[in-house]
Design a protein around this motif. Sequence first.
Motif, short mmCIF file in Angstrom:
data_model
loop_
_atom_site.label_atom_id
_atom_site.label_comp_id
_atom_site.label_asym_id
_atom_site.label_seq_id
_atom_site.Cartn_x
_atom_site.Cartn_y
_atom_site.Cartn_z
N PRO A 121 -38.67 -98.02 -8.75
CA PRO A 121 -39.98 -97.67 -9.32
C PRO A 121 -40.49 -98.71 -10.31
CG PRO A 121 -38.56 -95.76 -9.29
CD PRO A 121 -37.70 -96.92 -8.91
N ALA A 122 -39.58 -99.27 -11.13
CA ALA A 122 -40.00 -100.31 -12.08
C ALA A 122 -40.53 -101.53 -11.35
CB ALA A 122 -38.83 -100.68 -12.99
N LEU A 123 -39.84 -101.93 -10.28
CA LEU A 123 -40.29 -103.10 -9.51
C LEU A 123 -41.64 -102.83 -8.84
CD1 LEU A 123 -36.90 -104.20 -7.89
CD2 LEU A 123 -38.15 -105.35 -9.73
N ILE A 124 -41.83 -101.63 -8.33
CA ILE A 124 -43.12 -101.29 -7.71
C ILE A 124 -44.24 -101.34 -8.75
CG2 ILE A 124 -44.44 -99.39 -6.71
CD1 ILE A 124 -41.97 -98.61 -5.13
N TYR A 125 -43.99 -100.79 -9.93
CA TYR A 125 -45.00 -100.83 -10.99
C TYR A 125 -45.34 -102.28 -11.35
CZ TYR A 125 -47.27 -100.27 -15.53
OH TYR A 125 -48.15 -100.34 -16.58
N VAL A 126 -44.32 -103.10 -11.53
CA VAL A 126 -44.55 -104.52 -11.89
C VAL A 126 -45.34 -105.22 -10.78
CG1 VAL A 126 -43.41 -106.73 -12.27
CG2 VAL A 126 -42.56 -104.68 -13.41
N GLU A 307 -66.63 -90.11 -14.85
CA GLU A 307 -66.38 -91.50 -15.27
C GLU A 307 -64.93 -91.70 -15.68
OE1 GLU A 307 -69.10 -92.60 -18.28
OE2 GLU A 307 -70.90 -92.42 -17.01
N GLY A 308 -64.39 -90.72 -16.39
CA GLY A 308 -62.99 -90.82 -16.80
C GLY A 308 -62.05 -90.82 -15.62
N LEU A 309 -62.34 -89.97 -14.63
CA LEU A 309 -61.49 -89.92 -13.43
C LEU A 309 -61.58 -91.23 -12.65
CD1 LEU A 309 -62.07 -86.29 -12.11
CD2 LEU A 309 -59.97 -87.24 -13.09
N LEU A 310 -62.79 -91.78 -12.52
CA LEU A 310 -62.95 -93.04 -11.80
C LEU A 310 -62.21 -94.17 -12.50
CD1 LEU A 310 -66.72 -92.87 -10.74
CD2 LEU A 310 -64.71 -92.66 -9.27
N ARG A 311 -62.28 -94.18 -13.84
CA ARG A 311 -61.55 -95.20 -14.59
C ARG A 311 -60.06 -95.07 -14.39
NH1 ARG A 311 -61.32 -93.32 -19.79
NH2 ARG A 311 -59.15 -92.79 -19.29
N ALA A 312 -59.58 -93.83 -14.43
CA ALA A 312 -58.14 -93.61 -14.27
C ALA A 312 -57.68 -94.01 -12.87
CB ALA A 312 -57.80 -92.15 -14.54
N VAL A 313 -58.47 -93.65 -11.85
CA VAL A 313 -58.08 -93.98 -10.47
C VAL A 313 -58.05 -95.48 -10.25
CG1 VAL A 313 -58.82 -93.82 -8.06
CG2 VAL A 313 -58.89 -91.78 -9.53
N ALA A 314 -58.99 -96.20 -10.88
CA ALA A 314 -59.08 -97.65 -10.68
C ALA A 314 -58.09 -98.42 -11.54
CB ALA A 314 -60.50 -98.12 -10.97
N ASP A 315 -57.51 -97.78 -12.53
CA ASP A 315 -56.59 -98.47 -13.44
C ASP A 315 -55.29 -98.81 -12.70
OD1 ASP A 315 -55.01 -99.40 -15.50
OD2 ASP A 315 -55.58 -97.80 -16.89
N PRO A 316 -54.87 -100.09 -12.71
CA PRO A 316 -53.59 -100.44 -12.08
C PRO A 316 -52.41 -99.66 -12.64
CG PRO A 316 -54.85 -102.41 -12.59
CD PRO A 316 -55.58 -101.25 -13.23
N VAL A 317 -52.49 -99.24 -13.90
CA VAL A 317 -51.41 -98.44 -14.49
C VAL A 317 -51.25 -97.13 -13.72
CG1 VAL A 317 -50.74 -97.11 -16.53
CG2 VAL A 317 -51.62 -99.44 -16.79
N THR A 318 -52.37 -96.49 -13.40
CA THR A 318 -52.32 -95.24 -12.65
C THR A 318 -51.69 -95.45 -11.28
OG1 THR A 318 -54.34 -94.51 -13.76
CG2 THR A 318 -53.70 -93.33 -11.76
N ILE A 319 -52.14 -96.49 -10.59
CA ILE A 319 -51.63 -96.77 -9.26
C ILE A 319 -50.13 -97.08 -9.32
CG2 ILE A 319 -51.83 -98.29 -7.25
CD1 ILE A 319 -54.77 -98.74 -8.09
N GLY A 320 -49.74 -97.90 -10.29
CA GLY A 320 -48.33 -98.28 -10.42
C GLY A 320 -47.42 -97.11 -10.74
N VAL A 321 -47.88 -96.23 -11.62
CA VAL A 321 -47.05 -95.07 -12.00
C VAL A 321 -46.91 -94.09 -10.84
CG1 VAL A 321 -46.94 -93.05 -13.50
CG2 VAL A 321 -47.55 -95.27 -14.47
N VAL A 322 -48.03 -93.79 -10.17
CA VAL A 322 -47.98 -92.85 -9.05
C VAL A 322 -47.11 -93.41 -7.92
CG1 VAL A 322 -49.32 -91.70 -7.25
CG2 VAL A 322 -50.19 -91.77 -9.59
N ALA A 323 -47.34 -94.68 -7.58
CA ALA A 323 -46.53 -95.30 -6.52
C ALA A 323 -45.06 -95.37 -6.91
CB ALA A 323 -47.07 -96.70 -6.20
N GLY A 324 -44.78 -95.68 -8.17
CA GLY A 324 -43.40 -95.78 -8.62
C GLY A 324 -42.66 -94.46 -8.54
#
Length: 443
Positions: A121-126, A307-324
Amino acid sequence: MSNDTVRAPSWPGYAEVHRVTTLLRRESVGGMLLVVAAIAAIVWANSPASDAYVALRDFRFGYEPWHLELSVGAWAADGLLAVFFFMVGLELKREIVSGSLRRLNTAIVPVTAAFAGVAVPALIYVAVVHTQPSLLAGWAIPTATDIAFAVAVLALVGSHLPGPLRIFLLTLAVVDDLIAIAIIAIFYTSDIDLLPLGVFAVIVVVYGAVAHRGRAWFARNGWAAWVVLLPIGFAAWAFLHASGVHATIAGVALAFTIPVAPSRRQPVHRGMDLAEQFEHRYRPLSAGIAVPLFAFFAAGVPVEGGEGLLRAVADPVTIGVVAGLVLGKPIGILLGVRLLTLLTKVRLDPALKWIDLAGVGLLAGIGFTVSLLIAELSFPAGSPHTDDAKIAIMVASLLASVLASCVLLVRNRRYKHLALAENVDADGDDVPDVYQQPHPGPR
């Protein structure tokens, strides 16, 4: 297969399975309280009364000269969560001294799975956030498994799953928490004041000496630990907090000093296994108060509409955490166990199937309590990435629990049918026959 092949995890005894099953039942209540507290926080933080939630969370009290003037949210994260880590430390020490971690053949598989389930998961996030170096600080967010949440789901959907699978999940989650504690201590500690750290170490030694010398007294008198050990433990926590090391680690350090019976096969004298008694006494405090209150003050993220949801969805942090969490955890766990069986003589117990481990791998993607804590430590105060990471943790935990439930419910139905077809106690000794067979056949 050669005669010296190691089988792991080995089929546990009936007493061990009964103990773990009882633990899972208790944790199921705590897991549900955790979810209720998180939902309540989200609703309040996004309601017209959200200012009141923020005011309550940010209200400060304490004694500043001792570095203890903290907000309510900080007291929950640094103080109450130390109770949770104390319980983790008790369980970990008992597993090392007298449980599944005391033997290589039962420990090697879940320990390997835990480390692989942290690394992938850490590698996927990175890999997701590598183009924005400022976001790399959150690499550890998707590495943690929430033991209370995960075992609560398992208790609800896995009443007939095999004993080794339950032992595997519990050991995996405990080792996972230990790794998370080490990550917090090493990577999320900046400035360390050696003087209070040294005082903390001395107090921990005193705490352990008192616990050992008075273990029979503490066993007979439930109030004694509150009067004697709690003040010493609080002093240790306060000095560790003043040193700059995250204070929750004090819970684990103190737990490791509590006496544990050397073996469950030996007669346990009153007071010898003080860790088991403390675990029984204080788990309601951890599961029913400390963890839900932490979740209540950590999970209250204002979504701020579309707007908050769109920002969260587009944030790489969100994508990295969910994928991880959703992908990285099961991939890491399965890959780690598979490489172990390919490169060594270790083999899975015949009672376990890879599809069972896949279900547990998905379950390990529930990264709630410790992940929320790491999210708060990863980014500067007020950063939108902190809120996005928390949203990602909650979404990922929901996805992981649903996917794991789908897999484990099917497997549980299969094991239930097998159990109904068996005479579970043919000899009438009140112990299911399957636990008296040295090597149960494949299922």
